[in-house]
Design a protein around this motif. Structure first.
Motif, PDB file in Angstrom:
ATOM      1  N   GLU A 267       0.847  -1.186   0.000  1.00  0.00           N
ATOM      2  CA  GLU A 267       0.000   0.000   0.000  1.00  0.00           C
ATOM      3  C   GLU A 267       0.887   1.241   0.000  1.00  0.00           C
ATOM      4  O   GLU A 267       1.840   1.314   0.773  1.00  0.00           O
ATOM      5  CB  GLU A 267      -0.810  -0.038   1.292  1.00  0.00           C
ATOM      6  CG  GLU A 267      -2.065   0.755   1.288  1.00  0.00           C
ATOM      7  CD  GLU A 267      -2.831   0.473   2.574  1.00  0.00           C
ATOM      8  OE1 GLU A 267      -4.041   0.349   2.512  1.00  0.00           O
ATOM      9  OE2 GLU A 267      -2.187   0.363   3.650  1.00  0.00           O
ATOM     10  N   CYS A 268       0.566   2.200  -0.863  1.00  0.00           N
ATOM     11  CA  CYS A 268       1.413   3.382  -1.053  1.00  0.00           C
ATOM     12  C   CYS A 268       1.755   4.043   0.286  1.00  0.00           C
ATOM     13  O   CYS A 268       0.870   4.335   1.085  1.00  0.00           O
ATOM     14  CB  CYS A 268       0.697   4.375  -1.967  1.00  0.00           C
ATOM     15  SG  CYS A 268       1.595   5.913  -2.171  1.00  0.00           S
ATOM     16  N   VAL A 269       3.054   4.254   0.501  1.00  0.00           N
ATOM     17  CA  VAL A 269       3.475   4.845   1.778  1.00  0.00           C
ATOM     18  C   VAL A 269       3.227   6.349   1.804  1.00  0.00           C
ATOM     19  O   VAL A 269       3.290   6.963   2.856  1.00  0.00           O
ATOM     20  CB  VAL A 269       4.972   4.572   2.072  1.00  0.00           C
ATOM     21  CG1 VAL A 269       5.231   3.085   2.173  1.00  0.00           C
ATOM     22  CG2 VAL A 269       5.868   5.199   1.030  1.00  0.00           C
ATOM     23  N   VAL A 270       2.944   6.917   0.636  1.00  0.00           N
ATOM     24  CA  VAL A 270       2.692   8.356   0.591  1.00  0.00           C
ATOM     25  C   VAL A 270       1.217   8.649   0.870  1.00  0.00           C
ATOM     26  O   VAL A 270       0.882   9.437   1.750  1.00  0.00           O
ATOM     27  CB  VAL A 270       3.117   8.936  -0.779  1.00  0.00           C
ATOM     28  CG1 VAL A 270       2.806  10.426  -0.838  1.00  0.00           C
ATOM     29  CG2 VAL A 270       4.598   8.681  -1.022  1.00  0.00           C
ATOM     30  N   CYS A 271       0.328   7.967   0.144  1.00  0.00           N
ATOM     31  CA  CYS A 271      -1.093   8.316   0.246  1.00  0.00           C
ATOM     32  C   CYS A 271      -1.877   7.286   1.043  1.00  0.00           C
ATOM     33  O   CYS A 271      -3.066   7.487   1.298  1.00  0.00           O
ATOM     34  CB  CYS A 271      -1.691   8.456  -1.149  1.00  0.00           C
ATOM     35  SG  CYS A 271      -1.729   6.900  -2.063  1.00  0.00           S
ATOM     36  N   GLY A 272      -1.255   6.189   1.424  1.00  0.00           N
ATOM     37  CA  GLY A 272      -1.973   5.183   2.187  1.00  0.00           C
ATOM     38  C   GLY A 272      -2.993   4.411   1.371  1.00  0.00           C
ATOM     39  O   GLY A 272      -3.896   3.794   1.928  1.00  0.00           O
ATOM     40  N   GLY A 275      -4.402   6.713  -3.677  1.00  0.00           N
ATOM     41  CA  GLY A 275      -3.947   7.078  -5.012  1.00  0.00           C
ATOM     42  C   GLY A 275      -3.338   8.460  -5.022  1.00  0.00           C
ATOM     43  O   GLY A 275      -3.942   9.406  -4.524  1.00  0.00           O
ATOM     44  N   CYS A 276      -2.129   8.554  -5.555  1.00  0.00           N
ATOM     45  CA  CYS A 276      -1.434   9.836  -5.625  1.00  0.00           C
ATOM     46  C   CYS A 276      -0.391   9.743  -6.737  1.00  0.00           C
ATOM     47  O   CYS A 276      -0.196   8.672  -7.304  1.00  0.00           O
ATOM     48  CB  CYS A 276      -0.776  10.145  -4.274  1.00  0.00           C
ATOM     49  SG  CYS A 276       0.636   9.086  -3.892  1.00  0.00           S
ATOM     50  N   PRO A 277       0.253  10.851  -7.076  1.00  0.00           N
ATOM     51  CA  PRO A 277       1.243  10.771  -8.165  1.00  0.00           C
ATOM     52  C   PRO A 277       2.362   9.770  -7.867  1.00  0.00           C
ATOM     53  O   PRO A 277       2.865   9.105  -8.760  1.00  0.00           O
ATOM     54  CB  PRO A 277       1.795  12.197  -8.251  1.00  0.00           C
ATOM     55  CG  PRO A 277       0.750  13.061  -7.647  1.00  0.00           C
ATOM     56  CD  PRO A 277       0.065  12.235  -6.596  1.00  0.00           C
TER      57      PRO A 277
HETATM   58 ZN   LIG Z   1       0.050   6.963  -3.400  1.00  0.00          ZN
END
Ligand SMILES: [Zn+2]
Lengths: 345, 830
Positions: A267-272, A275-277
């Motif tokens: 799972e994206c560590v930036v947006c959790g 979804g993000c760039p």
């Molecule tokens: Zn993300």
């Protein structure tokens, strides 16, 4: 001379002494007073010289008075001495005051580079699951880097690894740590749990997310019955150890040396996960590739694929370090600008 | 591969949203890297109807038009195109519209007449390649509608893996969609109306290299009219990332994207005698390819030739002479199967890799040669007219049956770590068109193909035979079946658990010793760096670092010539370094440019060399010190790094690694060292674990590296444990029960004598009672002669079993004094 007058002299002497002691304001004056009153030539002794003129029955009484007075003076001297010492100490302490808010005297300490640190972190996690560290050569041969990994010459998958060749026939700069799988299998017998960190090279133009030199960590586990479920369980532990409790997933991937092959996403560590760039709006970040070791590779490793099976995985160290430290540009790692490195304190 | 969703829907029903579809395909192994909204960059472009078209009063080449855009008053728009007429429906960019490339359309004035917007060409919208005329829309196109609603599409960017060449096309991806959703794949109706004479009258094909060209299917179309292909075709090609060229060329490209079958169309008139020969190039042959480059053909290049010479490089690129032009009327269609390796090598050799060659490299389904030829002929006829000659030329019309692959369902479950019933496996495989049959008696299992085929007898284990679809050339061994089962079932169904099998034997980690060294040096103020192993050849030339076999016995010595990269990205990184010192100097230079004067860094990394044509690698610790050891602050003045700091670090390292104190020997060779400030170091354990060179660099080196620092101290050390991970054991001596006796000894000795010599002499003559020697003062000056110096030592004597008597200590001291006098000509200052 009678007892009364002598006793009176002694008491006057005492009053005088006590008054002077109380007025004394340094240790030297006190010492002087001690000599003056209690010394061999002191006042008390002088008064007592008159004792000879007294009737013998009075002498012990005078002696007792003299002792009493002598004690009283001694005590006064000691008390005054203590008072003076404590006052002097208090004064010194006041004088010794420093500005405690000034910065300290620096003890110089360097910083550890994030690449070996990340390798150490990865090795520590897998070490807990029995994976031992091996290292293979960086100048490899084509056979071990490609052919024994089921990548024949002219295999279209060779496009996945643009290769730097060296001026020794048949040799190249290893494009991944995967040839280490072959070397481990050839040098030891199952059960195998091996971790292979190291430097890799590719013919790749340098930009913010590519470099011609980079680091990988390869993992290999071979035993009877080692399965995809073991791989999944282990990688879940790994991801949780590095990134905390996050969702993970397997999805099909492709490597010639594993079958089936998977990509492991966290799972994206930036947006959790929304979804993000950083995750191309998918909510997932791929952290490594893995799969069940291809029977061909086991055979090249000298291991019977009918009896044994195993998994392998490989990850980019920079990728893991990027996710841990939010490093914006891959070039930072090998450039060694101290303004970057010194942040890892 | 770019997949326009609207086009994909022609072959399979998609009920999912684009995002859902992308995720399903990704989880099936067809990773969708991105979703692009095609047409999202047409803003405020609507469908309009031309009401009037008149000449512009002040400009011959312009027209005045009025356009109904469905609502409001008709717009007055000035237009330069000649293909417009009243009643046509056209795309209208309203004032405020934005076109691809962020082109903004505003109300303007053209030759004195106001224009309230713009009529758009296909090129301006990036829909077709036509920049001349306005894009004429079909008459039924609804007025006033946003063009992006009508023609917009979602394009999936699918990363098709190298083993799945069959999925590099719309039909292939439709099959994957079907596998994911259960929908059915719809093949296009492929029928060819053959109105012409027999193809054999027009075309003959001779394959002289049947190994390299296993099948060649040819067709012929006569009387075509070359022109642009229909707008909808151009739109599809554009959306898929392919430039429309002309109706015939587009037909070939369309079939490649649709079916994954690369074909080539020749100008039939340019094929001499209607004869195509597939052969290797002859020595000295040349060909001008479609990109108008003259190419010298090598003898292992497979070419398509006619009797007069090559007309194309097989599978890679056609020749310019047989290119389709506007005047072309006769079309020869080539639909062949080439050897993937040969195509790949050829593509690399000529640095020519096309969409076609990429597909050939991955291998081709045999029957597609026939189907592709038919489809190109069908579309050519539809888009360019003419008549198709009857029949095909086909050098290998027999199409092989489906391959069969035996597998054990239990093995599939064992590999995945989850038992999956045979019935479930069969139905999962069915979804990717793999039928299963019971295995006939005697069936054997293909476990591996190479290096030696491994075929096993399944014994009593349940065995099935998978009937592999002809397009799935990647399904070869049993494990391949397991992957199909796993991916169709979905990995979310794979259980996860920690391994509970046997653990491997203990092995010391090579990282352990490095970790100790790294922690020690960082604690001592040095920062760790990791630099490139590939360096500039200038490193060698500028540094001329001595080889390890020159005077010092190194563990794992660095010897041999440098290894060079034969295809470097730049000369800056073209040679594998032998020393790390050069890399550290580069790091210093970089940080000096950032204004850093105080730099203390180290690296643990490899050096590389070649000896007898074999590569060798050795691991080194290198450090560099320059500027202040302690930067000045309010409570301390700065102290510059000097050689003693380097030695302090060496001694600290030896203590950290449980090694004896290091010994130093002067190195007076000069360049690259300061002749008076360089030494070799060797720790004095019998295993000789640490050795190296430490020096202040010669000023010429500092200058060559263009450094500002005046004094740069470097060290390059070999440490045996770096590669081994084991350290010497510490053997504890009992704590002395009896107090020792200390004596100070000032030794006056000639300048030329080294401290190491004095200390060794003291140790040699000190006897068993001498416990410790520590230098505490170095003095020069009055009353000593200018050729002398005084070294003051504190010596500690003691014994395990008694307190020493004065006489014993004096005796030991006397022995030392005599020894110093005899060996070094030293005397004792009293
Ligand atoms: Zn993300």
């Amino acid at each position: 001379m009678d007892f009364e007058s002598l006793s009176g002299d002694l008491h006057r002497l005492m009053d005088l002494a006590l008054a002077e002691i109380a007025k004394a304001d340094d240790p030297a004056a006190l010492e002087q007073l001690q000599i003056q009153y209690l010394g061999k030539k002191g006042g008390l002794t002088a008064v007592l010289r008159g004792i000879g003129g007294l009737p013998p029955e009075d002498r012990p009484r005078v002696g007792a008075v003299a002792n009493e007075i002598g004690e009283a003076v001694k005590i006064a001297l000691a008390e005054r001495g203590a008072q003076l010492r404590s006052a002097a100490q208090a004064q010194r302490l006041v004088a010794e005051k420093v500005d405690v808010t000034l910065p300290g005297r620096t003890v110089r300490r360097g910083t550890l580079h994030p690449i070996p640190e990340t390798i150490a972190a990865i090795a520590e996690i897998f070490g807990q699951f029995g994976f031992v560290v091996y290292e293979g050569p960086e100048v490899e041969d084509d056979l071990t880097n490609f052919q024994m990994l089921n990548i024949a010459p002219d295999h279209p998958a060779r496009d996945l690894w643009d290769t730097l060749y060296v001026d020794i026939p048949g040799r190249l700069l290893r494009t991944h740590t995967s040839p280490g799988q072959i070397r481990v299998m050839q040098s030891t017998r199952p059960p195998i749990r091996a971790l292979l960190p190291g430097r890799c090279f590719r013919y790749e133009a340098v930009d913010a997310s590519h470099g011609f030199e980079f680091f990988q960590v390869e993992g290999l586990m071979v035993d009877e019955g080692t399965s995809m479920a073991d791989l999944k369980g282990l990688l879940d532990e790994f991801a949780h150890a590095l990134f905390g409790p996050r969702k993970t997933r397997f999805r099909p991937g492709y490597y010639p040396f594993t079958e089936p092959s998977v990509a492991f996403d966290v799972e994206c560590v930036v947006c959790g996960g929304v979804g993000c760039p950083a995750c191309s709006k998918t909510g997932w970040m791929t952290i490594l590739g893995a799969g069940m070791v291809h029977p061909v590779v086991l055979q090249y490793g000298g291991i019977d694929p009918e009896r044994y099976q195993g998994f392998a995985f490989g990850m980019g160290v920079e990728r893991i370090a990027n996710l841990r430290h939010a490093v914006p540009d891959l070039r930072y790692y090998l450039e060694n600008d101290l303004r970057f490195l010194e942040q890892f304190r | 591969m770019r997949v326009p969703l609207g086009w994909l829907r022609e072959y399979v029903d998609v009920q999912l949203s684009p995002e859902q579809l992308a995720e399903r395909l990704t989880l099936l192994g067809m990773e969708v890297k991105g979703l692009e909204h095609w047409g999202a960059d047409w803003r405020s472009v609507v469908v309009g109807e031309l009401l009037t078209v008149e000449k512009h009063p002040h400009a011959d080449r312009l027209h005045l038009t009025t356009v109904n855009v469905g609502s409001g008053e008709p717009l007055h728009i000035v237009c330069g195109a000649n293909n417009i007429a009243p009643g046509q429906r056209v795309p209208v960019a309203l004032p405020g519209a934005v076109l691809p490339g962020e082109r903004r359309i505003e109300r303007t004035e053209k030759m004195g007449i106001a224009s309230e917007g713009m009529l758009c060409s296909g090129d301006e919208l990036h829909i077709t390649s036509d920049a001349e005329g306005i894009l004429i829309l079909p008459p039924a196109t609804p007025l006033g509608r946003d063009l992006s609603e009508l023609y917009g599409d979602v394009v999936l960017d699918v990363d098709v893996k190298p083993n799945r060449g069959d999925a590099l096309c719309l039909i292939g991806l439709a099959r994957e969609v079907a596998a994911a959703t259960g929908a059915k794949v719809r093949w296009p109706e492929i029928t060819v109306q053959e109105a012409g004479g027999p193809v054999s009258d027009r075309l003959s094909v001779e394959v002289r290299e049947p190994q390299l060209c296993t099948r060649f299917v040819g067709r012929w179309v006569s009387g075509v009219k070359i022109g642009p292909s229909p707008d909808w075709v151009q739109m599809r090609l554009q959306a898929a990332g392919m430039r429309p060229v002309s109706n015939v060329v587009d037909a070939s490209n369309y079939v490649m994207l649709e079916l994954g079958k690369p074909t080539h169309t020749f100008n039939g008139a340019a094929v001499k005698e209607g004869t195509i020969i597939v052969r290797l190039a002859l020595p000295g042959e040349r060909l001008e390819t479609l990109d108008h480059v003259q190419r010298e053909l090598t003898a292992d290049t497979l070419v398509i030739a006619d009797p007069s010479g090559p007309i194309g490089i097989a599978g890679v690129m056609g020749g310019a002479d047989s290119e389709i032009t506007d005047a072309t009327t006769e079309i020869a269609i080539e639909s062949a199967v080439f050897d993937p390796v040969s195509i790949r090598r050829t593509g690399h050799r000529y640095a020519l890799r096309s969409e076609a060659s990429l597909r050939f490299e991955k291998g081709q389904e045999f029957r597609l040669a026939r189907i592709g030829a038919d489809r190109v002929a069908q579309l050519t006829l539809a888009w360019a007219g003419g008549s198709v000659a009857k029949g095909r030329v086909d050098t290998a019309p027999e199409e092989p049956a489906s391959a069969k692959l035996a597998f054990r369902p239990a093995r599939v479950g064992k590999l995945l770590g989850a038992p999956i019933s045979t019935d479930e496996q069969r139905s999962l495989l069915r979804r990717v068109d793999v039928d299963t049959e019971p295995a006939p008696a005697g069936t054997r299992i293909q476990v591996a193909v190479e290096p030696q085929p491994l075929v096993v007898d399944p014994g009593s284990e349940e065995t099935l035979v998978a009937v592999v679809p002809t397009w799935r050339r990647d399904l070869v061994v049993e494990a391949d079946v397991a992957e199909e089962v796993a991916r169709v079932r979905g990995y979310e169904t794979t259980p996860a658990h920690l391994p509970d099998t046997l653990m491997p034997a203990y092995r010391p980690s090579p990282l352990r010793v490095r970790q100790l060294i790294r922690d020690t040096l960082v604690g001592a103020g040095l920062t760790e760096v990791v630099t490139h192993a590939l360096v500039s050849p200038l490193h060698e030339a500028r540094l001329r670092w001595p080889a390890d076999d020159d005077g010092v016995a190194f563990p794992e010595p660095a010897v041999g010539d440098p290894i060079a990269v034969t295809n470097p990205l730049s000369t800056q990184h073209s040679v594998l370094r032998r020393q790390l010192v050069g890399s550290l100097l580069d790091v210093l230079a970089l940080n000096e440019r950032q204004g850093r004067a105080d730099v203390a860094i180290f690296e643990i990394g490899n050096g590389y060399g070649r000896a007898d044509a074999a590569p060798r690698e050795w691991t080194r610790l290198s450090f560099l010190l320059t500027g202040s050891a302690e930067p000045a602050s309010w409570n301390r003045i700065a102290s510059p790094y000097d050689l003693d700091d380097a030695k302090g670090l060496l001694e600290l390292l030896c203590r950290s690694l449980a090694l004896p104190a290091p010994g130093y020997a002067p190195d007076t060779r000069g360049f690259p060292f300061h002749p008076g400030r360089a030494f070799s170091v060797r720790e004095q354990s019998p295993d000789e674990i640490l050795a190296g060179r430490v020096a202040e660099l010669h000023p010429d080196v500092v200058q060559e590296w263009d450094l500002r620092s005046q004094r740069v101290i470097v060290a390059e050390l070999a440490i045996l444990g770096l590669g081994r991970g084991r350290l010497p054991r510490i053997h504890v001596a009992p704590i002395p029960r009896f107090p020792g006796a200390e004596r100070d000894l000032a030794v006056i000795v000639a300048e030329s004598r080294t401290a190491a010599e004095v200390q060794t002499t003291i140790a040699d003559h000190g006897g068993v009672l001498l416990r410790r020697i520590r230098l505490f003062d170095l003095y020069r000056g009055n009353p000593l002669a200018s050729t002398e110096k005084s070294l003051a030592y504190r010596l500690e004597f003691g014994a395990q079993d008694r307190t020493l008597t004065e006489a014993e200590v004096d005796g030991a001291l006397e022995a030392i004094r005599k020894g110093l006098a005899a060996d070094l000509g030293a005397h004792i200052r009293s």
